[in-house]
Design an enzyme around this catalytic site. Structure first.
Site, PDB file in Angstrom:
ATOM      1  CB  ALA A  36      -0.884  -0.044   1.132  1.00 48.10           C
ATOM      2  CG  ASP A  37       2.827   5.085  -1.496  1.00 51.61           C
ATOM      3  OD1 ASP A  37       3.781   5.176  -0.833  1.00 51.61           O
ATOM      4  OD2 ASP A  37       2.304   6.331  -2.040  1.00 51.61           O
ATOM      5  CB  THR A  38      -1.071   6.741   2.459  1.00 50.69           C
ATOM      6  OG1 THR A  38      -1.846   5.424   2.762  1.00 50.69           O
ATOM      7  CG2 THR A  38      -2.170   7.889   2.675  1.00 50.69           C
TER       8      THR A  38
ATOM      9  N   GLY B   8      -3.374   3.499  -2.459  1.00 50.05           N
ATOM     10  CA  GLY B   8      -3.174   2.607  -3.572  1.00 50.05           C
ATOM     11  C   GLY B   8      -2.988   1.280  -2.675  1.00 50.05           C
TER      12      GLY B   8
END
Length: 206
Positions: A78-80, A115
């Protein structure tokens, strides 16, 4: 009972681990991926979150390829990304950067994109990008100075963590709260279930 396949979390984020634990999910391995998170020229925040989550997942897959202990495992990454308009606010490294971010967020709405990318046991990539809109109150000088002194801005996209003191800055939130924390839990669990991961396996253990 079918054996639940192993889940690798391509992250070292304590917040993501805690969120998965809420759903009864315990990764078998944490694999933080150290990647260049610099946006490409004119890259939209949503596209950045999608790209980086995929790159983290692919990097983790590359790292375990050839190791039979992880054959058939799932990989979750995940990437924020926090942004005001199209201006991306990265994780600040300096107090001055965190201060600038808080001044920009003060009294305004911003968006948080996360994502998520799941590598399935057959090595297919499944992706989603979740969007939450957040509005901050107008922050006083004392609010900002005290928050900076607390240190809770460290390691946080946008220079704040909604699960801490900064939760008191939020006037309105539209969308997933857990997305702002760092992992949209509902969407993540649905993605795992849809790809055959048994999220119910450990519920009875609690």
């Amino acid at each position: 009972m079918a054996v639940t396949k192993k889940l690798i979390l391509a992250s070292g984020s304590p917040r993501r681990v805690e969120l998965l634990a809420q759903a009864g999910i315990e990764p078998a391995r944490l694999m933080p991926m150290d990647l260049d998170e610099t946006p490409k020229r004119s890259e939209h925040p949503r596209s950045l979150a999608r790209r980086l989550s995929a790159e983290k997942a692919k990097a983790a897959l590359s790292a375990i390829t050839g190791d039979p202990a992880w054959d058939g495992s799932y990989i979750l990454a995940a990437d924020t990304v926090v942004c005001v308009g199209r201006r991306i606010l990265p994780k600040p490294e300096l107090v001055s950067e965190a201060s600038s971010a808080l001044h920009l967020l003060s009294g305004r709405s911003h968006r948080v994109y996360t994502g998520i990318c799941l590598v399935t046991p057959d090595r297919t990539l499944r992706q989603k990008v979740i969007d939450t809109k957040v509005r901050f109150k107008r922050l006083s000088t004392l609010d900002i100075e005290s928050y900076l002194a607390s240190g809770q801005w460290r390691g946080k996209a946008g220079g704040y963590g909604i699960q801490g003191i900064a939760g008191g800055f939020v006037v309105k939130l539209v969308g997933s709260y857990t997305n702002v924390v760092g992992l949209p839990l509902y969407e993540t669990v649905n993605l795992l279930v849809g790809e055959g991961y048994d999220v119910h396996d450990r519920w009875l253990e609690g």
